[in-house]
Design a protein around this motif. Structure first.
Motif, PDB file in Angstrom:
ATOM      1  N   GLY A 217     -18.000  38.729  65.890  1.00  0.00           N
ATOM      2  CA  GLY A 217     -17.699  37.383  65.214  1.00  0.00           C
ATOM      3  C   GLY A 217     -18.754  36.759  64.407  1.00  0.00           C
ATOM      4  O   GLY A 217     -19.983  37.312  64.401  1.00  0.00           O
ATOM      5  N   CYS A 218     -18.588  35.752  63.734  1.00  0.00           N
ATOM      6  CA  CYS A 218     -19.769  35.169  62.957  1.00  0.00           C
ATOM      7  C   CYS A 218     -19.495  33.552  62.882  1.00  0.00           C
ATOM      8  O   CYS A 218     -18.520  33.102  62.713  1.00  0.00           O
ATOM      9  CB  CYS A 218     -19.717  35.792  61.626  1.00  0.00           C
ATOM     10  SG  CYS A 218     -20.514  35.064  60.242  1.00  0.00           S
ATOM     11  N   TYR A 219     -20.541  32.788  62.754  1.00  0.00           N
ATOM     12  CA  TYR A 219     -20.594  31.515  62.630  1.00  0.00           C
ATOM     13  C   TYR A 219     -21.877  31.221  61.897  1.00  0.00           C
ATOM     14  O   TYR A 219     -22.514  31.940  61.477  1.00  0.00           O
ATOM     15  CB  TYR A 219     -20.407  30.706  63.801  1.00  0.00           C
ATOM     16  CG  TYR A 219     -21.519  30.625  64.672  1.00  0.00           C
ATOM     17  CD1 TYR A 219     -22.612  29.845  64.658  1.00  0.00           C
ATOM     18  CD2 TYR A 219     -21.695  31.942  65.730  1.00  0.00           C
ATOM     19  CE1 TYR A 219     -23.689  29.935  65.523  1.00  0.00           C
ATOM     20  CE2 TYR A 219     -22.641  31.883  66.445  1.00  0.00           C
ATOM     21  CZ  TYR A 219     -23.967  30.898  66.389  1.00  0.00           C
ATOM     22  OH  TYR A 219     -24.751  31.215  67.358  1.00  0.00           O
ATOM     23  N   GLY A 286     -20.428  31.854  73.135  1.00  0.00           N
ATOM     24  CA  GLY A 286     -19.965  30.724  73.644  1.00  0.00           C
ATOM     25  C   GLY A 286     -19.830  29.806  72.468  1.00  0.00           C
ATOM     26  O   GLY A 286     -18.650  28.873  72.359  1.00  0.00           O
ATOM     27  N   THR A 287     -20.537  29.824  71.403  1.00  0.00           N
ATOM     28  CA  THR A 287     -20.397  28.853  70.318  1.00  0.00           C
ATOM     29  C   THR A 287     -19.174  29.175  69.557  1.00  0.00           C
ATOM     30  O   THR A 287     -18.388  28.381  69.217  1.00  0.00           O
ATOM     31  CB  THR A 287     -21.534  29.154  69.372  1.00  0.00           C
ATOM     32  OG1 THR A 287     -22.701  28.585  70.042  1.00  0.00           O
ATOM     33  CG2 THR A 287     -21.549  28.158  68.039  1.00  0.00           C
ATOM     34  N   LEU A 291     -15.842  26.589  68.952  1.00  0.00           N
ATOM     35  CA  LEU A 291     -15.537  26.615  67.535  1.00  0.00           C
ATOM     36  C   LEU A 291     -13.766  26.851  67.336  1.00  0.00           C
ATOM     37  O   LEU A 291     -13.363  26.740  66.353  1.00  0.00           O
ATOM     38  CB  LEU A 291     -15.995  27.316  66.668  1.00  0.00           C
ATOM     39  CG  LEU A 291     -17.629  26.795  66.347  1.00  0.00           C
ATOM     40  CD1 LEU A 291     -18.508  27.581  65.554  1.00  0.00           C
ATOM     41  CD2 LEU A 291     -17.369  25.174  65.654  1.00  0.00           C
ATOM     42  N   GLY A 292     -13.328  27.623  68.570  1.00  0.00           N
ATOM     43  CA  GLY A 292     -11.884  27.678  68.603  1.00  0.00           C
ATOM     44  C   GLY A 292     -11.707  29.116  68.059  1.00  0.00           C
ATOM     45  O   GLY A 292     -10.402  29.684  68.016  1.00  0.00           O
ATOM     46  N   GLU A 293     -12.569  30.053  68.178  1.00  0.00           N
ATOM     47  CA  GLU A 293     -12.246  31.453  67.885  1.00  0.00           C
ATOM     48  C   GLU A 293     -11.562  32.075  68.898  1.00  0.00           C
ATOM     49  O   GLU A 293     -12.304  32.165  70.036  1.00  0.00           O
ATOM     50  CB  GLU A 293     -13.689  32.088  67.481  1.00  0.00           C
ATOM     51  CG  GLU A 293     -13.541  33.761  66.972  1.00  0.00           C
ATOM     52  CD  GLU A 293     -13.128  33.739  65.320  1.00  0.00           C
ATOM     53  OE1 GLU A 293     -13.121  34.789  64.848  1.00  0.00           O
ATOM     54  OE2 GLU A 293     -12.936  32.428  64.770  1.00  0.00           O
ATOM     55  N   PRO A 294     -10.534  32.864  68.501  1.00  0.00           N
ATOM     56  CA  PRO A 294      -9.800  33.686  69.919  1.00  0.00           C
ATOM     57  C   PRO A 294     -10.645  34.948  70.463  1.00  0.00           C
ATOM     58  O   PRO A 294     -10.198  35.987  69.900  1.00  0.00           O
ATOM     59  CB  PRO A 294      -8.618  33.843  69.198  1.00  0.00           C
ATOM     60  CG  PRO A 294      -8.645  34.117  67.869  1.00  0.00           C
ATOM     61  CD  PRO A 294     -10.070  33.240  67.447  1.00  0.00           C
TER      62      PRO A 294
END
Length: 309
Positions: A217-219, A286-287, A291-294
């Motif tokens: 994942g990435c944010y 957790g972030t 943020l709503g990532e599945p």
């Protein structure tokens, strides 16, 4: 290959239900993997056996009542995951004790914990991977000499986290001397880094989680209060996508890290620059959830082959 037992080495029981430890533990228990937590600062040698104070967790409900009440032998576990290095003063002792364990058991092995878990490690990246210009020294005079060059710099300790003691300074800034003298009161006693300021970081810095060669994942983190993009320093996160070029870069960093013994990492990225590689318990899962990532702890364990056959 699916594992049957995993030992997480931790500093203390987590309070955050979205911590890596909590998420990975719940995912492993759900997959019928035997899970134990051990307090890393309690590592000890007994004859040829490396032991740790901890406890086996029988179900998710037992997490809340966890107590480190038993001596556990590291040899009894198929997989060992270091999620904390504990107290800094005994770091080398713990690395040497963990080195007695077959390194294939560790998700991030001793080589990674010792060498890759460092802001210095970027200097050994392949030259094809860009990084900020960097100077490290325990001599305040050397740091001040570097500041004679025109430019803007980040001045920070090499082994801190959460944005602590991170300053943005410029050549000719009258505050520079005061900051350096405060952080480095005498030569030879503490190292500091000067790192070239990346102007594009004002548009955000990306945190990318990698499990082996898989992008989990990435944010993006946007500094709000000051120049720092750490969430603990007030930065705000938002979901982000990686361009094709950014993905290629992340896979190259993951390959380098895996060769160095690290299978789960967090990459801090201001394309085309790699700013940092986080090896010990990199935050972000957790972030992404918030943020709503599945995504879940199962996502990471699957990517590492701990659940999938």
């Amino acid at each position: 290959m699916r594992v049957v037992s995993i030992l997480f080495l931790i500093h203390e029981k987590p309070e955050d239900p979205r911590s890596n430890l909590q998420l990975f533990t719940e995912a492993a228990i759900k997959a019928n993997i035997q899970v134990a937590w051990g307090i890393i600062d309690s590592l000890e040698l007994s004859g040829r056996a490396v032991l740790v104070r901890g406890s086996i967790l029988t179900n998710s409900a037992s997490l809340a009542s966890y107590e480190a009440s038993s001596n556990l032998s590291l040899s009894d576990f198929e997989t060992i995951w270091v999620l904390s290095l504990g107290h800094r003063s005994t770091f080398l002792d713990k690395i040497q004790l963990l080195h007695l364990v077959p390194q294939s058991k560790l998700i991030n092995n001793c080589n990674a914990l010792l060498h890759l878990n460092s802001k210095y490690a970027l200097a050994s990246l392949p030259e094809s991977i860009d990084q900020p210009s960097r100077v490290a020294s325990s001599d305040p005079a050397s740091i001040k000499h570097t500041l004679d060059r025109p430019g803007t710099w980040i001045f920070k300790p090499p082994a801190e986290s959460h944005g602590r003691s991170v300053y943005k300074i410029q050549s000719g800034d009258p505050n520079s001397n005061a900051i350096i003298e405060h952080e480095m009161p005498s030569a030879g006693h503490s190292f500091r880094l000067l790192e070239s300021w990346l102007p594009n970081i004002e548009h955000g810095e990306k945190r990318v989680l990698m499990a082996d060669d898989s992008i989990v994942g990435c944010y993006e983190r946007q500094g709000k209060l000051d120049h720092r993009t750490n969430l603990a320093a007030g930065a705000t996160p938002s979901l982000a996508l990686l361009s094709a070029d950014e993905q290629i870069l992340c896979h190259a960093v993951a390959k380098y890290s895996m060769n160095g013994g690290a299978r789960f990492i967090g990459i801090d990225l201001v394309y085309p620059y790699v700013v940092e590689i986080n090896v010990v318990n990199p935050g972000g899962l957790g972030t992404l959830l918030a943020l709503g990532e599945p995504i879940s702890g199962t996502t990471v364990l699957n990517a590492l082959g701990l659940i999938s056959p």
